[in-house]
Design a protein around this motif. Structure first.
Motif, PDB file in Angstrom:
ATOM      1  N   PHE A 127       0.806  -1.224   0.000  1.00 50.74           N
ATOM      2  CA  PHE A 127       0.000   0.000   0.000  1.00 50.74           C
ATOM      3  C   PHE A 127       0.846   1.285   0.000  1.00 50.74           C
ATOM      4  O   PHE A 127       0.302   2.381  -0.071  1.00 50.74           O
ATOM      5  N   VAL A 128       2.138   1.152   0.097  1.00 58.01           N
ATOM      6  CA  VAL A 128       3.014   2.326   0.146  1.00 58.01           C
ATOM      7  C   VAL A 128       3.900   2.386  -1.090  1.00 58.01           C
ATOM      8  O   VAL A 128       4.034   3.428  -1.726  1.00 58.01           O
ATOM      9  N   GLY A 129       4.516   1.270  -1.440  1.00 54.10           N
ATOM     10  CA  GLY A 129       5.375   1.233  -2.611  1.00 54.10           C
ATOM     11  C   GLY A 129       6.823   0.946  -2.264  1.00 54.10           C
ATOM     12  O   GLY A 129       7.147   0.547  -1.146  1.00 54.10           O
ATOM     13  N   TYR A 130       7.680   1.147  -3.239  1.00 53.32           N
ATOM     14  CA  TYR A 130       9.110   0.972  -3.039  1.00 53.32           C
ATOM     15  C   TYR A 130       9.666   2.184  -2.286  1.00 53.32           C
ATOM     16  O   TYR A 130       9.100   3.277  -2.329  1.00 53.32           O
ATOM     17  N   TRP A 131      10.797   1.973  -1.612  1.00 59.68           N
ATOM     18  CA  TRP A 131      11.421   3.088  -0.910  1.00 59.68           C
ATOM     19  C   TRP A 131      12.933   2.885  -0.830  1.00 59.68           C
ATOM     20  O   TRP A 131      13.434   1.764  -0.966  1.00 59.68           O
ATOM     21  N   TYR A 132      13.635   3.981  -0.622  1.00 56.38           N
ATOM     22  CA  TYR A 132      15.070   3.926  -0.334  1.00 56.38           C
ATOM     23  C   TYR A 132      15.434   5.113   0.555  1.00 56.38           C
ATOM     24  O   TYR A 132      14.708   6.113   0.609  1.00 56.38           O
ATOM     25  N   THR A 133      16.550   4.988   1.284  1.00 55.51           N
ATOM     26  CA  THR A 133      16.998   6.060   2.174  1.00 55.51           C
ATOM     27  C   THR A 133      18.397   6.523   1.787  1.00 55.51           C
ATOM     28  O   THR A 133      19.223   5.741   1.309  1.00 55.51           O
ATOM     29  N   LYS A 134      18.649   7.795   2.020  1.00 60.97           N
ATOM     30  CA  LYS A 134      19.976   8.374   1.826  1.00 60.97           C
ATOM     31  C   LYS A 134      20.055   9.667   2.624  1.00 60.97           C
ATOM     32  O   LYS A 134      19.028  10.198   3.079  1.00 60.97           O
ATOM     33  N   MET A 135      21.254  10.184   2.788  1.00 64.90           N
ATOM     34  CA  MET A 135      21.453  11.421   3.533  1.00 64.90           C
ATOM     35  C   MET A 135      21.405  12.613   2.587  1.00 64.90           C
ATOM     36  O   MET A 135      21.886  12.553   1.451  1.00 64.90           O
ATOM     37  N   SER A 136      20.809  13.690   3.066  1.00 61.69           N
ATOM     38  CA  SER A 136      20.848  14.941   2.306  1.00 61.69           C
ATOM     39  C   SER A 136      22.256  15.519   2.347  1.00 61.69           C
ATOM     40  O   SER A 136      22.970  15.370   3.341  1.00 61.69           O
ATOM     41  N   ALA A 137      22.658  16.176   1.270  1.00 63.44           N
ATOM     42  CA  ALA A 137      23.981  16.803   1.224  1.00 63.44           C
ATOM     43  C   ALA A 137      24.017  18.097   2.029  1.00 63.44           C
ATOM     44  O   ALA A 137      25.097  18.626   2.300  1.00 63.44           O
ATOM     45  N   ASP A 138      22.858  18.620   2.403  1.00 68.52           N
ATOM     46  CA  ASP A 138      22.773  19.899   3.111  1.00 68.52           C
ATOM     47  C   ASP A 138      22.469  19.687   4.590  1.00 68.52           C
ATOM     48  O   ASP A 138      21.832  18.704   4.977  1.00 68.52           O
ATOM     49  N   THR A 164       2.993   6.551 -12.690  1.00 69.01           N
ATOM     50  CA  THR A 164       3.585   7.841 -13.031  1.00 69.01           C
ATOM     51  C   THR A 164       2.482   8.832 -13.398  1.00 69.01           C
ATOM     52  O   THR A 164       1.691   8.560 -14.301  1.00 69.01           O
ATOM     53  N   PRO A 165       2.405   9.981 -12.711  1.00 69.15           N
ATOM     54  CA  PRO A 165       3.202  10.328 -11.526  1.00 69.15           C
ATOM     55  C   PRO A 165       2.723   9.554 -10.306  1.00 69.15           C
ATOM     56  O   PRO A 165       1.614   9.010 -10.291  1.00 69.15           O
ATOM     57  N   PHE A 166       3.563   9.529  -9.275  1.00 70.72           N
ATOM     58  CA  PHE A 166       3.277   8.729  -8.084  1.00 70.72           C
ATOM     59  C   PHE A 166       2.342   9.452  -7.123  1.00 70.72           C
ATOM     60  O   PHE A 166       1.606   8.813  -6.376  1.00 70.72           O
ATOM     61  N   THR A 167       2.368  10.793  -7.126  1.00 72.67           N
ATOM     62  CA  THR A 167       1.532  11.565  -6.222  1.00 72.67           C
ATOM     63  C   THR A 167       0.461  12.335  -7.000  1.00 72.67           C
ATOM     64  O   THR A 167       0.565  12.518  -8.213  1.00 72.67           O
ATOM     65  N   GLU A 172       7.187  12.341  -8.875  1.00 76.50           N
ATOM     66  CA  GLU A 172       7.575  10.951  -9.108  1.00 76.50           C
ATOM     67  C   GLU A 172       7.781  10.194  -7.792  1.00 76.50           C
ATOM     68  O   GLU A 172       7.932   8.969  -7.795  1.00 76.50           O
ATOM     69  N   TYR A 173       7.810  10.895  -6.672  1.00 76.72           N
ATOM     70  CA  TYR A 173       8.034  10.266  -5.362  1.00 76.72           C
ATOM     71  C   TYR A 173       7.504  11.205  -4.281  1.00 76.72           C
ATOM     72  O   TYR A 173       7.196  12.375  -4.546  1.00 76.72           O
ATOM     73  N   TYR A 174       7.378  10.704  -3.062  1.00 79.90           N
ATOM     74  CA  TYR A 174       7.227  11.585  -1.914  1.00 79.90           C
ATOM     75  C   TYR A 174       8.292  11.216  -0.886  1.00 79.90           C
ATOM     76  O   TYR A 174       8.883  10.138  -0.941  1.00 79.90           O
ATOM     77  N   LYS A 175       8.544  12.118   0.050  1.00 76.04           N
ATOM     78  CA  LYS A 175       9.699  11.991   0.930  1.00 76.04           C
ATOM     79  C   LYS A 175       9.308  12.262   2.379  1.00 76.04           C
ATOM     80  O   LYS A 175       8.531  13.167   2.662  1.00 76.04           O
ATOM     81  N   THR A 176       9.877  11.463   3.299  1.00 76.32           N
ATOM     82  CA  THR A 176       9.818  11.754   4.728  1.00 76.32           C
ATOM     83  C   THR A 176      11.240  12.028   5.213  1.00 76.32           C
ATOM     84  O   THR A 176      12.206  11.691   4.529  1.00 76.32           O
ATOM     85  N   SER A 177      11.368  12.629   6.385  1.00 70.66           N
ATOM     86  CA  SER A 177      12.691  13.040   6.851  1.00 70.66           C
ATOM     87  C   SER A 177      12.852  12.838   8.345  1.00 70.66           C
ATOM     88  O   SER A 177      11.880  12.967   9.110  1.00 70.66           O
ATOM     89  N   LYS A 198       0.584  10.809  -0.234  1.00 69.38           N
ATOM     90  CA  LYS A 198       0.272  10.733  -1.665  1.00 69.38           C
ATOM     91  C   LYS A 198      -0.257  12.056  -2.196  1.00 69.38           C
ATOM     92  O   LYS A 198      -0.174  12.351  -3.380  1.00 69.38           O
ATOM     93  N   ASN A 199      -0.794  12.871  -1.280  1.00 69.39           N
ATOM     94  CA  ASN A 199      -1.267  14.203  -1.651  1.00 69.39           C
ATOM     95  C   ASN A 199      -0.264  15.297  -1.297  1.00 69.39           C
ATOM     96  O   ASN A 199      -0.625  16.468  -1.174  1.00 69.39           O
ATOM     97  N   CYS A 200       1.000  14.871  -1.105  1.00 72.27           N
ATOM     98  CA  CYS A 200       2.115  15.802  -0.858  1.00 72.27           C
ATOM     99  C   CYS A 200       1.943  16.590   0.436  1.00 72.27           C
ATOM    100  O   CYS A 200       2.303  17.768   0.518  1.00 72.27           O
ATOM    101  N   GLU A 201       1.390  15.950   1.447  1.00 74.92           N
ATOM    102  CA  GLU A 201       1.186  16.599   2.741  1.00 74.92           C
ATOM    103  C   GLU A 201       1.972  15.850   3.818  1.00 74.92           C
ATOM    104  O   GLU A 201       1.667  14.708   4.139  1.00 74.92           O
TER     105      GLU A 201
END
Length: 216
Positions: A127-138, A164-167, A172-177, A198-201
């Protein structure tokens, strides 16, 4: 002639001493310094907030805590033991710093402070999809009621190549932090329910309200 010879000897000795001083200087490194708290009885307390349009926020009833309750040795490596609660769910976690990568007892990288461009983890959730994690450069300055923090950011990207689009807002993606501060740990998480994401919130935030780092 003797005077010239004496001056030459003095110059030679001075030159040799200078070379020794140059060779004795320790090389400078560019490795970042990031302190991971590991001392027993250290604790962190978080509150959850619902956030709407970055202007309206409501404090929720959920309160999370993290407590360091000791350490243990796993496969010859020392891990910090944490009594951990998250959105009402409790668990015991094990973590250690592995040359800049904070990993758990299963070898999963939770975050890293070298700020490389590496993909840290990948996965798939129903129900969520694929995901990956990485560090922000900032780095980011986070302002909370408990203080102001200079943080590094762990980003988690959700996507599905078949959609496509995912949201609903055309991304093409959404992000958590999650945001981490040296010498303190996690200070803020920005996330949300699947429908909202999915609604960019990003409509949920977990904020550090109190902490205590004991002396080792």
């Amino acid at each position: 002639m003797n005077i010239l010879k004496y001056i030459s000897i003095i110059f030679l000795l001075f030159f040799v001493n200078c070379k020794k001083e140059e060779n004795s200087i320790s090389p400078q490194t560019n490795e970042p310094v990031f302190a991971i708290p590991t001392s027993e009885d250290s604790y962190w307390i978080y509150e959850w907030y619902s956030v709407y349009d970055d202007s309206i926020e409501i404090k929720r009833n959920e309160v999370d805590t993290i407590n360091i309750i000791g350490d243990t040795t796993i496969r010859g490596q020392v891990y910090t033991i944490l009594d951990f609660s998250y959105f009402g769910n409790t668990s015991i976690k094990y973590r250690r710093d592995s040359s800049g990568y904070l990993i758990n007892q299963n070898g999963i990288v939770e975050f890293e402070y070298l700020l490389s461009d590496d993909t840290l983890n990948t996965g798939f959730e129903d129900f969520v999809g694929y995901w990956y994690t990485k560090m922000s450069a900032d780095t980011s300055t986070i302002e909370l009621t408990s203080g102001n923090y200079n943080c590094i950011e762990l980003e988690k990207f959700f996507y599905d190549p078949s959609i496509t689009p995912f949201t609903t807002c055309g991304q093409e993606y959404y992000k958590t932090s999650k945001f981490y501060c040296s010498g303190i740990g996690e200070v803020l998480e920005k996330t949300g329910y699947y429908y909202n994401l999915k609604n960019c919130e990003l409509n949920l935030e977990r904020r550090l309200i109190e902490y205590n780092i004991t002396e080792n």
